[in-house]
Design an enzyme around this catalytic site. Structure first.
Site, PDB file in Angstrom:
ATOM      1  N   GLY A 254       0.837  -1.190   0.000  1.00 51.99           N
ATOM      2  CA  GLY A 254       0.000   0.000   0.000  1.00 51.99           C
ATOM      3  C   GLY A 254       0.868   1.235   0.000  1.00 51.99           C
ATOM      4  NE  ARG A 255       5.754   2.487   3.797  1.00 48.17           N
ATOM      5  CZ  ARG A 255       6.847   1.776   4.050  1.00 48.17           C
ATOM      6  NH1 ARG A 255       7.475   1.157   3.084  1.00 48.17           N
ATOM      7  NH2 ARG A 255       7.312   1.698   5.269  1.00 48.17           N
ATOM      8  CG  HIS A 256      -1.338   3.286  -2.754  1.00 45.15           C
ATOM      9  ND1 HIS A 256      -0.758   2.056  -2.973  1.00 45.15           N
ATOM     10  CD2 HIS A 256      -2.666   3.049  -2.768  1.00 45.15           C
ATOM     11  CE1 HIS A 256      -1.686   1.133  -3.120  1.00 45.15           C
ATOM     12  NE2 HIS A 256      -2.860   1.712  -3.000  1.00 45.15           N
ATOM     13  CB  ALA A 257      -4.336   8.059  -0.717  1.00 40.98           C
TER      14      ALA A 257
ATOM     15  NE  ARG B 164      -5.290   3.088   0.341  1.00 37.90           N
ATOM     16  CZ  ARG B 164      -6.394   2.794  -0.312  1.00 37.90           C
ATOM     17  NH1 ARG B 164      -6.494   1.643  -0.896  1.00 37.90           N
ATOM     18  NH2 ARG B 164      -7.344   3.669  -0.447  1.00 37.90           N
TER      19      ARG B 164
END
Ligand code: TYD
Length: 141
Positions: free
Chosen positions: A47-50, A95
């Protein structure tokens, strides 16, 4: 932060369990894409993104993992370990998914096809995006 958990249709019997997922009934959008992750290393952070406009339901269909959801103001950590429970994520939420058990299979139902332009991959850009959106909404009200 209000996170919507979706209880999926569970049919357990002596021979085993079955979970059914129906679009627009259990899932509040038309499902255009399904993807899943498995054999994820325990020290990995996915993840580590929106997303700007994607809607998703995340289901840990086997094993367990944790998800941290952040709306730019507050964050919440959930343990995903129920094959008959989905987490509904609309936008914009940052997230991070981590602490995967060796047998974890994480399935994601998505409202759109893969589109890199819908991703925000930098946390500072995400905070700016949320701030700008809020500013726009405040002006509109
Ligand atoms: P990415 O979204 O970066 O994974 P995560 O954020 O969960 O760690 O995707 C990893 C790679 O897979 C990247 O090269 C894009 C590709 N990908 C697709 O081609 N289609 C998809 O539906 C998804 C989710 C990823």
């Amino acid at each position: 932060m209000r996170i919507k958990k979706i209880r999926l249709q569970f049919h357990g019997e002596y021979s085993g369990n079955l979970v059914a997922v129906e679009e627009c009934k259990d899932i509040p959008f038309s499902i255009k894409r399904v993807y899943y992750m498995y054999d994820t290393k325990n020290d990995a952070v996915r993840g580590r993104h929106a997303h700007k406009s994607l809607e998703q339901v995340i289901i840990c269909v086997h094993g367990s993992c944790k998800i941290k959801l952040d709306d730019g103001q507050e964050s919440e950590i959930l343990t995903l370990d129920k094959p008959n429970e989905g987490i509904y994520i609309s936008c914009p939420l940052w997230r991070e998914v981590y602490d995967f058990s060796p047998d974890a299979v994480l399935m994601v139902l998505a409202s759109e096809l893969y589109q890199e332009s819908d991703y925000i991959r930098d946390y500072k850009d995400f905070l700016d995006y949320v701030k700008n959106q809020k500013g726009g909404n405040d002006e509109a009200t």
